[in-house]
Design an enzyme around this catalytic site. Structure first.
Site, short mmCIF file in Angstrom:
data_model
loop_
_atom_site.label_atom_id
_atom_site.label_comp_id
_atom_site.label_asym_id
_atom_site.label_seq_id
_atom_site.Cartn_x
_atom_site.Cartn_y
_atom_site.Cartn_z
N CYS A 131 16.85 102.97 29.02
CA CYS A 131 17.59 102.03 29.28
C CYS A 131 17.77 100.91 27.89
O CYS A 131 17.14 100.31 27.34
CB CYS A 131 16.73 100.99 30.25
SG CYS A 131 17.41 99.62 30.31
N CYS A 134 17.89 97.24 28.23
CA CYS A 134 16.23 96.66 28.14
C CYS A 134 15.72 96.67 26.82
O CYS A 134 14.98 95.78 26.34
CB CYS A 134 15.43 97.44 29.22
SG CYS A 134 16.30 98.03 30.68
N ASP A 135 15.88 97.80 26.18
CA ASP A 135 15.29 98.00 24.83
C ASP A 135 15.86 97.99 23.47
O ASP A 135 15.12 97.98 22.47
CB ASP A 135 14.30 99.25 24.94
CG ASP A 135 13.36 99.41 26.17
OD1 ASP A 135 12.92 98.29 26.45
OD2 ASP A 135 13.51 100.48 26.66
#
Ligand code: NAP
Length: 309
Positions: A131, A134-135
């Site tokens: 992701c 997300c990261d």
């Protein structure tokens, strides 16, 4: 006892909840471990009708939840551990507690597919991720070469997003043509920070010994030649697997685990309905999942009305 329990809280789940709530069935939505589902991990959703300027995936899901709750939906954070569909009312075990329901709508969605490499598993969260939203902004990825694996819309979306952070983004794809939609493929190939690596597969993520990602070993599928590419992060975007393990042996599904409805949104078990990506390997869009959620809700409502009469 619940009238309707919706398992899952993505587009399909919230839409099913909205419709069953408006039918006065006070649905209970069991959110699963990732409330809002996969869409909460994307950036801008540009193809959900009604949002001409696009909408943030997390915001879209929050709005869907609020809309469903406005009409009496109750949401419970929790993961379904077991189901008993052999007798009615149906019984679900949710984080150790028993929940009974007269009808169930399965909207459990899908999860990221993994490459299946031992090194990938060992370096997950240490530079291997599924992701970018997300990261991607993590300091370890800043101004470093990054790798995205895959050739679909997700891989292109991840690669474009990561150009904000990485020095260069290598898009490693096993063929020489992207599977992504035309607009996404064109945008990706036109981005000067994205370098496609065609006809290639990742055979190992380096370096398990250092306990962090330092590169990938890549094999050219036509020549068999191997090379090592330095990178600080590996973003795997090679599709999804349906979250249906829980229903194996109870609900009819195909060899890939996608639920196969008996008719429209009805499964092989009367009173159990299905909607969204756990039953759709063809379209897999937010809007189609929402449509399927609506269909499942209407069918559940009719099923319950027929039981009463
Ligand atoms: P996808 O369309 O199934 O693409 C998966 C990609 O990964 C393919 O290019 C596939 O290669 C490759 N792949 C699969 N298994 C692999 C393996 N073991 N090793 C290496 N490569 C592998 O999945 P997706 O990109 O996640 O998209 C899923 C659905 O969501 C699609 O319908 C897509 O349109 C939709 N989506 C839409 C948007 C958007 O519109 N903004 C964004 C994200 C997703 P091959 O091409 O060779 O099969």
């Amino acid at each position: 006892m619940e009238h309707v329990v919706v398992i899952g809280s993505g587009c399909a789940g919230w839409t099913a909840a909205l419709y069953t709530a408006r039918a006065n069935l006070q649905p209970l939505v069991l959110t699963g471990a990732q409330p809002g589902g996969l869409l909460t991990t994307t950036t801008t959703v540009e193809n959900f009708p009604g949002f001409p300027d696009g909408v943030d995936g997390y915001e879209l899901m929050t709005r869907m939840q609020k809309q469903a709750e406005r009409f009496g939906t109750r949401a419970q954070f929790g993961t379904v551990e077991a189901v008993d569909f052999s007798t009615r009312p149906f019984a679900l075990t949710v984080d150790g507690e028993r929940v009974e329901a007269r009808a169930v709508i399965i909207a459990t969605g899908a999860s990221h597919r993994h490459l299946g490499l031992e090194s990938e598993a060992k370096l997950e969260t240490k530079g291997v991720t599924y992701c970018a939203t997300c990261d991607g902004a993590l300091p370890i990825f800043r101004n470093k070469p990054l790798v995205v694996v895959g050739g679909g819309d997700s891989a292109c979306e991840e690669a474009n997003y990561l150009t904000r952070f990485g020095s260069v983004v290598y898009l490693i794809h096993r063929r020489d043509q992207l599977r992504a939609s035309k607009i996404m493929a064109e945008r990706t190939l036109a981005n000067p920070k994205i370098k496609p690596v065609w006809n290639s597969v990742v055979t190992e993520v380096l370096d398990v010994a250092q306990d962090k990602v330092t590169g990938v070993r890549v094999k050219h599928v036509k020549t068999g030649g191997q090379s090592v590419m330095d990178c600080a992060g590996v973003f795997v975007a090679i599709g999804h697997v349906p979250n249906t393990q829980l229903f194996k042996g109870r609900i009819a599904m195909d060899e890939n685990g996608y639920i196969v409805p008996a008719k429209s949104a009805a499964t092989n078990v009367p009173g159990v309905f299905v909607a969204g990506d756990c039953a759709d390997h063809v379209y897999r869009q937010a809007i189609t999942a929402a449509g399927m959620g609506c269909a499942a809700a209407i069918e559940a409502e009719r099923f319950l009305a027929a039981q009463k009469g």
